[in-house]
Design a protein around this motif. Structure first.
Motif, PDB file in Angstrom:
ATOM      1  N   HIS A 126      45.847  47.575  42.424  1.00 54.93           N
ATOM      2  CA  HIS A 126      47.094  46.309  42.592  1.00 54.93           C
ATOM      3  C   HIS A 126      46.311  45.223  43.231  1.00 54.93           C
ATOM      4  O   HIS A 126      46.688  43.903  43.349  1.00 54.93           O
ATOM      5  N   LYS A 127      45.435  45.638  44.433  1.00 52.29           N
ATOM      6  CA  LYS A 127      44.741  44.689  45.387  1.00 52.29           C
ATOM      7  C   LYS A 127      43.869  43.965  44.592  1.00 52.29           C
ATOM      8  O   LYS A 127      43.559  42.935  44.798  1.00 52.29           O
ATOM      9  N   LEU A 128      42.920  44.514  43.792  1.00 48.93           N
ATOM     10  CA  LEU A 128      41.846  43.908  43.148  1.00 48.93           C
ATOM     11  C   LEU A 128      42.089  43.054  42.079  1.00 48.93           C
ATOM     12  O   LEU A 128      41.538  42.087  41.779  1.00 48.93           O
ATOM     13  N   ALA A 129      43.305  43.419  41.212  1.00 50.91           N
ATOM     14  CA  ALA A 129      43.700  42.646  40.237  1.00 50.91           C
ATOM     15  C   ALA A 129      43.865  41.236  40.254  1.00 50.91           C
ATOM     16  O   ALA A 129      42.996  40.634  39.411  1.00 50.91           O
ATOM     17  N   PRO A 130      44.443  40.574  41.236  1.00 48.57           N
ATOM     18  CA  PRO A 130      44.384  39.255  41.217  1.00 48.57           C
ATOM     19  C   PRO A 130      42.843  38.609  41.527  1.00 48.57           C
ATOM     20  O   PRO A 130      42.560  37.401  40.925  1.00 48.57           O
ATOM     21  N   ILE A 131      42.143  39.182  42.253  1.00 46.99           N
ATOM     22  CA  ILE A 131      40.912  38.695  42.607  1.00 46.99           C
ATOM     23  C   ILE A 131      39.997  38.694  41.471  1.00 46.99           C
ATOM     24  O   ILE A 131      39.354  37.653  41.353  1.00 46.99           O
ATOM     25  N   LEU A 132      39.988  39.703  40.627  1.00 46.47           N
ATOM     26  CA  LEU A 132      39.091  39.609  39.622  1.00 46.47           C
ATOM     27  C   LEU A 132      39.870  39.007  38.166  1.00 46.47           C
ATOM     28  O   LEU A 132      39.017  39.119  37.068  1.00 46.47           O
ATOM     29  N   LYS A 133      41.032  38.604  38.463  1.00 46.36           N
ATOM     30  CA  LYS A 133      41.707  38.173  37.263  1.00 46.36           C
ATOM     31  C   LYS A 133      41.693  39.279  36.231  1.00 46.36           C
ATOM     32  O   LYS A 133      41.570  38.895  35.066  1.00 46.36           O
ATOM     33  N   LEU A 134      42.013  40.404  36.355  1.00 49.71           N
ATOM     34  CA  LEU A 134      42.314  41.812  35.629  1.00 49.71           C
ATOM     35  C   LEU A 134      43.829  42.091  35.812  1.00 49.71           C
ATOM     36  O   LEU A 134      44.428  41.689  36.833  1.00 49.71           O
ATOM     37  N   THR A 135      44.123  43.099  34.893  1.00 53.33           N
ATOM     38  CA  THR A 135      45.571  43.695  35.436  1.00 53.33           C
ATOM     39  C   THR A 135      45.163  45.024  35.983  1.00 53.33           C
ATOM     40  O   THR A 135      44.164  45.481  35.548  1.00 53.33           O
ATOM     41  N   ILE A 138      31.887  32.891  42.300  1.00 47.84           N
ATOM     42  CA  ILE A 138      31.494  32.893  43.652  1.00 47.84           C
ATOM     43  C   ILE A 138      32.595  33.227  44.416  1.00 47.84           C
ATOM     44  O   ILE A 138      32.635  33.847  45.541  1.00 47.84           O
ATOM     45  N   GLU A 139      33.828  32.723  43.864  1.00 51.40           N
ATOM     46  CA  GLU A 139      35.120  32.697  44.581  1.00 51.40           C
ATOM     47  C   GLU A 139      35.577  34.474  44.936  1.00 51.40           C
ATOM     48  O   GLU A 139      35.710  34.744  46.064  1.00 51.40           O
ATOM     49  N   ALA A 140      35.283  34.976  44.071  1.00 54.36           N
ATOM     50  CA  ALA A 140      35.701  36.480  43.799  1.00 54.36           C
ATOM     51  C   ALA A 140      34.427  37.251  44.880  1.00 54.36           C
ATOM     52  O   ALA A 140      35.038  38.056  45.487  1.00 54.36           O
ATOM     53  N   PHE A 141      33.384  36.725  44.555  1.00 52.64           N
ATOM     54  CA  PHE A 141      32.254  37.438  45.522  1.00 52.64           C
ATOM     55  C   PHE A 141      32.511  37.294  46.845  1.00 52.64           C
ATOM     56  O   PHE A 141      32.543  38.480  47.839  1.00 52.64           O
ATOM     57  N   VAL A 142      33.051  36.179  47.431  1.00 45.17           N
ATOM     58  CA  VAL A 142      33.324  36.056  48.827  1.00 45.17           C
ATOM     59  C   VAL A 142      34.727  36.614  49.333  1.00 45.17           C
ATOM     60  O   VAL A 142      34.594  37.282  50.339  1.00 45.17           O
ATOM     61  N   ARG A 143      35.606  36.432  48.405  1.00 48.85           N
ATOM     62  CA  ARG A 143      36.761  37.222  48.934  1.00 48.85           C
ATOM     63  C   ARG A 143      36.759  38.841  49.006  1.00 48.85           C
ATOM     64  O   ARG A 143      36.964  39.305  49.766  1.00 48.85           O
ATOM     65  N   LEU A 144      35.971  39.280  47.973  1.00 50.92           N
ATOM     66  CA  LEU A 144      35.585  40.681  48.188  1.00 50.92           C
ATOM     67  C   LEU A 144      34.572  41.109  49.355  1.00 50.92           C
ATOM     68  O   LEU A 144      34.964  42.316  49.894  1.00 50.92           O
ATOM     69  N   SER A 145      33.694  40.479  49.590  1.00 48.47           N
ATOM     70  CA  SER A 145      32.807  40.464  50.684  1.00 48.47           C
ATOM     71  C   SER A 145      33.535  40.500  52.128  1.00 48.47           C
ATOM     72  O   SER A 145      33.495  41.282  52.889  1.00 48.47           O
ATOM     73  N   GLU A 146      34.505  39.614  51.985  1.00 52.27           N
ATOM     74  CA  GLU A 146      35.392  39.639  53.279  1.00 52.27           C
ATOM     75  C   GLU A 146      36.174  40.334  53.722  1.00 52.27           C
ATOM     76  O   GLU A 146      36.641  40.731  54.648  1.00 52.27           O
ATOM     77  N   ARG A 147      36.667  41.074  52.610  1.00 52.31           N
ATOM     78  CA  ARG A 147      37.624  42.210  52.496  1.00 52.31           C
ATOM     79  C   ARG A 147      37.024  43.688  52.245  1.00 52.31           C
ATOM     80  O   ARG A 147      37.739  44.639  51.691  1.00 52.31           O
ATOM     81  N   ALA A 148      35.897  43.809  52.509  1.00 54.02           N
ATOM     82  CA  ALA A 148      35.086  44.917  51.886  1.00 54.02           C
ATOM     83  C   ALA A 148      35.686  46.236  52.712  1.00 54.02           C
ATOM     84  O   ALA A 148      35.701  47.383  51.780  1.00 54.02           O
ATOM     85  N   SER A 149      36.286  46.338  53.882  1.00 56.03           N
ATOM     86  CA  SER A 149      36.906  47.467  54.540  1.00 56.03           C
ATOM     87  C   SER A 149      38.101  47.916  53.676  1.00 56.03           C
ATOM     88  O   SER A 149      38.422  49.110  53.862  1.00 56.03           O
ATOM     89  N   GLU A 150      38.770  46.983  53.044  1.00 57.04           N
ATOM     90  CA  GLU A 150      39.776  47.368  52.284  1.00 57.04           C
ATOM     91  C   GLU A 150      39.486  48.150  50.990  1.00 57.04           C
ATOM     92  O   GLU A 150      40.415  48.886  50.393  1.00 57.04           O
TER      93      GLU A 150
END
Length: 601
Positions: free
Chosen positions: A114-123, A150-162
Motif C-alpha cells: 500500500h505504501k509502494l503502490a502510489p509511488i510506482l503507479k500500481l495497485t 526519475i521521480e519514483a527513483f528519487v522517492r524510493l531512494s529517500e525512503r529506503a529505510s521504509e
C-alpha cells in the motif's frame, strides 16, 4: 527405672523410625529430581540431535538463505535491424524495482504494498499478485516495476529505510527508435505470463518475451540466456561479496529483409488510414515493407500501459489488427487471376478477342460495365480499361473451379505460407468452388456467383500479402514467391520460388495489359515522368452500405521488375484515387535509392 528404660528405648526407636522415614523421603525426592533432570536432559539432547542430525541440513539451508541471495542477471535482447543494418528495435539501460519475498512476512508485504503502490503507479493487488505468483518463500527476487521514472527513483531512494526487501536494479529494456513505425511488423514485448512460464520450464520468473510480430517470431534468437549471481549479504541485506556467478548470454541481432526507407514511405503514404501496404522483392520473396493502419507505438508496452492508451488500442478501428494479413474483396485486381485462368484453361489464347457492351444479363439479372462498352477487345485492353463485361464472359466460360485453381497457383490461399512469414493473427484468402460454398455457407452455386468471382467480388477474399505475391508471380515470369522476413531465409530451399505453370505467352500478355493500365488506362497518374515506367492494376471493391475499398497492385520497373506492391485503403473509393498514389510514393523512394546507390567496385 524399667519404665524409664523402656521409654528411652521407645523414644530411640521412634527417632530412628522418623530418621529412617526422612531419609527415605529425601531419597525419593532425589530420585524424582534425578528422573526429572534425566528427562529434561534427554529431551534437550533429543531435540539437539533432531536439530543437528535430522533437521540440520534444513536449518543450515535456512541460515545460508538468510546470508545469501541468488540474484538473476537478465540477458540483453538482441537488436532487430533492417536489411541495411539500421536499428528498428534496440535496448537501453533503465531502472527496475525488485522485491525479495523472504525479507518480510505476508502481512508485512500487505502494508508495504500500500505504501509502494502510489509511488510506482500500481495497485497493491498488482504488487501482491507478483509476490504470490513467485511465492513468499522464493529465493529469487521478483520484478514488480520496470523502466521507472526519475521521480519514483528519487522517492524510493529517500525512503529506503521504509522498504525492507526492496531493491532498485539497473537492467536493459526495449526501445523502438522509430516510434510507431512498423508496429505490426515488430510487435511488442512483455513479462512472460503464467501460461508461458509453464509451457517453457527454462524461463526464469520475470523474463521478458516477445508477444507479437518479429519480437515473438524470433524470440528464441533475440532473448539470449539469463545468468545469476550468488551473493552474501549482511543482516541489513547489503551485499558483502560474490560467492558464485553465471554470466548472462546476450541475444543475437536479427537482420530483416525490410527496408526502413520503404517502410517509412509506405506508412507515411497510408497516413494511418484503415488499410495496408505490402512491398516484396519479386525475385526472392523478401518482404521490403509491410504496413497496416491504423498502427500503434510498441514503446507503450515497455512500461505499464496507461488506461487511456489501452482504451485507444481497443477502439473500433482495432489498431492491433494486422490488415496486411486479412482478407478483402480484391475487386478488379483479381482480373489478373481470371486472365491467367482463361489462358491456362486452354479455352483462350493470348490473341483471343471478345465483344464488350454496357451490360450482360444472366439469369434475369443485369451485370454492368463501367461505361458503354469498349467494343471487341483482347486481354491487353481488357486489363487496361478494366472491362467488366469481358471478364464476365470469361468467368462464365471457364467456370469457378478453373479460377480457384489458378488463384491457388498464384499464391491466394494456403499456397502462401503464413508460418514461414512468422507473423501471427493472419488468415489466408479464399476463392470458393461450388462444393466449398455448399459446405461453408450451405447454399448452392448460382450462375451469378461465376460472374462476380471473375471480377473479384462476391465470395472472393484476398489478403494484401497475397495480392503482392500474385503480382510478383507475373513480374518475375511465372514463379510464386514465398514471403519471408528474416534475411537468413533468403535464397534458401525453404524460400525458393515455385513455378506456377503459366506459359511464357500468358505471362507476357498479362504484363502487356498491366503496362497499358499505366500508359493509357486507369493508373495513368503513375506515368507522369517522375518515375520510370511501371505496371499495375487498379481495383475498386464494393462494400454494402459503405464507400468502396480502394486497391492497387503494381510492379516496377516495367522492363526489369524488382519490386511488387499491393495497397488497399478501406472505404477509399476508386483504386486510382487512394491506393495508386501510395504505390507512386513508394516508387519515388525506391528509384531514388537506385540513383544514389554507390556502384559496386
Amino acid at each position: 527405672m524399667d519404665a524409664l528404660k523402656v521409654g528411652r528405648e521407645y523414644s530411640f526407636l521412634s527417632g530412628a523410625s522418623v530418621a529412617k522415614q526422612a531419609g527415605f523421603e529425601r531419597t525419593k525426592k532425589s530420585i524424582v529430581l534425578m528422573v526429572l533432570i534425566t528427562v529434561a536432559m534427554s529431551t534437550y539432547i533429543g531435540r539437539l540431535a533432531q536439530l543437528q542430525l535430522v533437521e540440520g541440513s534444513h536449518y543450515r539451508e535456512r541460515a545460508d538463505d538468510n546470508r545469501t541471495r541468488l540474484v538473476p542477471i537478465p540477458s540483453d535482447r538482441g537488436a532487430i535491424l533492417d536489411r541495411k543494418g539500421k536499428i528498428l528495435a534496440g535496448s537501453k539501460l533503465s531502472r527496475s524495482v525488485f522485491l525479495w519475498p523472504r525479507e518480510q512476512t505476508p502481512e508485512g508485504w500487505q502494508l508495504m504494498a500500500h505504501k509502494l503502490a502510489p509511488i510506482l503507479k500500481l495497485t497493491p493487488e498488482e504488487i501482491l499478485g507478483k509476490l504470490e505468483q513467485s511465492g513468499y518463500d522464493s529465493k529469487m527476487s521478483v520484478r514488480i516495476a520496470q523502466n521507472i521514472n526519475i521521480e519514483a527513483f528519487v522517492r524510493l531512494s529517500e525512503r529506503a529505510s521504509e522498504f525492507r526487501g526492496l531493491e532498485i536494479r539497473g537492467e536493459s529494456t526495449r526501445y523502438y527508435p522509430q516510434g510507431n513505425l512498423g508496429g505490426h511488423l515488430l510487435g511488442y514485448i512483455g513479462e512472460a505470463s503464467e501460461a508461458e512460464l509453464k509451457a517453457n520450464p527454462d524461463y526464469p520468473m520475470g523474463i521478458i518475451v516477445g508477444k507479437m510480430g518479429v519480437e515473438k517470431m524470433a524470440d528464441r534468437i533475440i532473448n539470449g540466456k539469463w545468468g545469476s549471481r550468488l551473493v552474501e549479504v549482511n543482516s541489513h541485506g547489503d551485499e558483502v561479496r560474490d560467492l558464485d556467478k553465471t554470466d548472462a548470454k546476450s541475444g543475437e541481432d536479427v537482420l530483416l529483409t525490410v527496408d526502413l526507407d520503404l517502410q517509412k514511405t509506405a506508412e507515411k503514404a497510408l497516413a494511418n488510414r484503415r488499410g495496408a501496404v505490402v512491398v516484396l522483392d519479386v525475385k526472392t520473396g523478401g518482404v521490403l515493407a509491410i504496413a497496416s493502419g491504423p498502427t500503434f507505438d510498441p514503446n507503450l508496452f515497455t512500461r505499464k500501459i496507461k488506461k487511456s492508451d489501452w482504451e485507444q488500442l481497443q477502439s473500433p478501428d482495432n489498431p492491433l489488427l494486422n490488415r496486411a494479413l486479412q482478407g478483402y474483396p480484391p475487386g478488379s485486381t483479381f482480373k489478373i487471376i481470371t486472365s491467367a485462368a482463361a489462358m491456362g484453361s486452354g479455352k483462350y489464347s493470348p490473341y483471343s478477342i471478345l465483344g464488350t457492351s454496357s451490360s450482360i444479363t444472366v439469369g434475369g439479372i443485369s451485370f454492368y460495365e463501367h461505361s458503354g462498352g469498349y467494343g471487341a477487345i483482347g486481354f491487353r485492353d481488357a486489363l487496361a480499361y478494366s472491362s467488366n463485361t469481358f471478364f464476365y464472359q470469361v468467368g462464365l466460360d471457364i467456370g469457378p473451379q478453373e479460377i480457384a485453381k489458378w488463384a491457388n497457383k498464384l499464391g491466394i490461399g494456403k499456397t502462401t505460407d503464413l508460418d514461414l512469414l512468422g507473423l501471427e493473427g493472419g488468415t489466408n484468402g479464399s476463392v470458393p468452388t461450388p462444393e466449398e460454398k455448399q459446405q461453408i455457407y450451405g447454399e448452392p452455386w448460382y450462375v451469378g456467383d461465376s460472374v462476380t468471382t471473375a471480377i473479384g467480388q462476391g465470395l472472393v477474399l484476398v489478403t494484401p500479402l497475397e495480392m503482392a505475391v500474385m503480382t510478383a508471380s507475373i513480374a518475375n515470369g511465372g514463379y510464386r514467391v514465398k514471403p519471408h522476413l528474416l534475411a537468413s531465409q533468403t535464397n534458401t530451399p525453404a524460400t525458393k520460388p515455385e513455378p506456377t505453370g503459366m506459359a511464357p505467352e500468358t505471362v507476357a500478355t498479362i504484363k502487356d495489359g498491366l503496362v497499358a493500365v499505366v500508359q493509357k488506362g486507369t493508373a495513368r497518374t503513375l506515368n507522369d515522368g517522375s518515375i520510370p515506367l511501371v505496371a499495375g492494376k487498379t481495383g475498386t471493391s464494393e462494400v454494402f452500405g459503405q464507400t468502396s475499398h480502394s486497391l492497387f497492385v503494381s510492379y516496377g520497373p516495367a522492363n526489369n521488375p524488382q519490386i511488387a506492391i499491393a495497397a488497399i485503403v478501406e472505404n477509399g473509393g476508386y483504386g486510382s484515387v487512394s491506393a495508386a498514389p501510395i504505390a507512386h510514393e513508394i516508387y519515388k523512394t525506391y528509384f531514388g535509392q537506385q540513383k544514389t546507390a554507390k556502384p559496386k567496385p
